[in-house]
Design a protein around this motif. Sequence first.
Motif, mmCIF file in Angstrom:
data_model
loop_
_atom_site.group_PDB
_atom_site.id
_atom_site.type_symbol
_atom_site.label_atom_id
_atom_site.label_comp_id
_atom_site.label_asym_id
_atom_site.label_seq_id
_atom_site.Cartn_x
_atom_site.Cartn_y
_atom_site.Cartn_z
ATOM 1 N N SER A 103 -20.665 48.544 25.238
ATOM 2 C CA SER A 103 -21.914 48.771 24.508
ATOM 3 C C SER A 103 -21.680 49.722 23.341
ATOM 4 C CB SER A 103 -22.993 49.311 25.449
ATOM 5 O OG SER A 103 -22.575 50.505 26.071
ATOM 6 N N ARG A 104 -20.789 50.700 23.508
ATOM 7 C CA ARG A 104 -20.500 51.614 22.404
ATOM 8 C C ARG A 104 -19.798 50.881 21.259
ATOM 9 N NH1 ARG A 104 -18.880 57.571 24.756
ATOM 10 N NH2 ARG A 104 -20.509 57.696 26.359
ATOM 11 N N ILE A 105 -18.876 50.010 21.592
ATOM 12 C CA ILE A 105 -18.208 49.227 20.557
ATOM 13 C C ILE A 105 -19.219 48.339 19.836
ATOM 14 C CG2 ILE A 105 -16.511 47.378 20.171
ATOM 15 C CD1 ILE A 105 -14.957 48.624 22.610
ATOM 16 N N GLY A 106 -20.119 47.727 20.598
ATOM 17 C CA GLY A 106 -21.126 46.878 19.983
ATOM 18 C C GLY A 106 -22.035 47.633 19.034
ATOM 19 N N ARG A 107 -22.380 48.894 19.366
ATOM 20 C CA ARG A 107 -23.201 49.689 18.463
ATOM 21 C C ARG A 107 -22.444 50.047 17.193
ATOM 22 N NH1 ARG A 107 -24.876 52.636 23.152
ATOM 23 N NH2 ARG A 107 -23.437 54.336 22.625
ATOM 24 N N ARG A 108 -21.177 50.360 17.359
ATOM 25 C CA ARG A 108 -20.401 50.837 16.214
ATOM 26 C C ARG A 108 -19.992 49.691 15.287
ATOM 27 N NH1 ARG A 108 -18.199 55.890 15.852
ATOM 28 N NH2 ARG A 108 -16.515 56.197 14.342
ATOM 29 N N TYR A 109 -19.800 48.509 15.866
ATOM 30 C CA TYR A 109 -19.365 47.341 15.083
ATOM 31 C C TYR A 109 -20.338 46.199 15.326
ATOM 32 C CZ TYR A 109 -15.189 50.224 15.163
ATOM 33 O OH TYR A 109 -14.314 51.289 15.059
ATOM 34 N N PRO A 110 -21.520 46.279 14.764
ATOM 35 C CA PRO A 110 -22.511 45.218 14.994
ATOM 36 C C PRO A 110 -22.081 43.913 14.338
ATOM 37 C CG PRO A 110 -23.290 46.743 13.311
ATOM 38 C CD PRO A 110 -22.024 47.337 13.862
ATOM 39 N N GLY A 111 -22.595 42.817 14.874
ATOM 40 C CA GLY A 111 -22.330 41.525 14.263
ATOM 41 C C GLY A 111 -20.970 40.958 14.599
#
Length: 349
Positions: free
Chosen positions: A254-262
């Motif tokens: 989830s942290r990776i998804g927030r930092r690198y959206p899309g």
Amino acid sequence: MTQQSESTTTTPDAGRTASPSPFIPSSPPLAEPRPLGERRVWPRTFHDRLTAPLPGLKAIARFAREGSVRPRPEGLADIPRLPFAPEPLPRVDSLTVAVTWAGHASWVVRIGGLTILTDPVWSRRILGTPARITPVGVAWEALPPIDAVVISHNHYDHLDAPTLRRLPRHTPVFAPAGLGGWFRRRRFTRVTELDWWEAAQLDGVRLDFVPAHHWSKRSLTDTCHSLWGGWVMTAPDGQRIYFAGDTGYGHWFSRIGRRYPGIDLALLPIGAYDPRWWLSDVHCDPEEAVRAAQDLGARRMAPMHWGTFVLSAEPVLEPLTRVRTAWEQAGLARQDLWDLPVGGSRVLA
């Protein structure tokens, strides 16, 4: 164990515990790319990055007592049915993103006009493991010139010296912190080591090194002396691929998804998970991989790390059947699960 926060610095914050905060922005600012080939001094150990303790004597004794980590004979009977369908690499231009699964965690990624290999293992056999049960999906001679290699960690099924010897020594290599010396001893001249949340840039393609729930070891004396993680590859036009490397399920997704959206495509491991009590901290099972794709906000998922080497006790076809079921039960569009055969390719529209 402590974990590094989403900081753009490495030391002295490398062991700081990240506290959940409702004020974390949806897309935190990214680190400025580090210089290519930069020589850096790293800690002797990265034990503080572990998200679970490594197995102790009691766990090892139980493992020895309970027997094999190989499937039963009936679990191996499906080896002839494993999906293997090599095909020519797709034609691409600088605006095209395409992936080809060579097997295990080895992908040929075409992005931003570059050809990038992930964890390249073209050997028939790796140390301590029976020979491949499916051939390599892409003949080495069929590869275009390789523009870069990214490595997730130093385990033998992800860092294969015989394969890397086939590459020109000027090939750019992007490696976890602490692993650069391994490549320099083998005369690679363009080695860039990164810490978690750091990035480098090659011909307009951004390569970010991100955390994973795993560990590192290559000999009796180097446990966690180098880091482990995954890679986010972003093309100049914003198309984005996440390569997870080897990882258990947990909060990093989830942290990776927030930092690198899309994220357009997540390459996620689904195999080597049984027995669960032994492997759950370091390897996703198929259901966890689907949850990870959702946590990442990835538009598509391509399974990997199964059907190539027999590393654990689950039947060889079980990861594929379970990931398809989990994907369907999650209500996700079937066309967004890229369950490729070894040697198969897909092109991002």
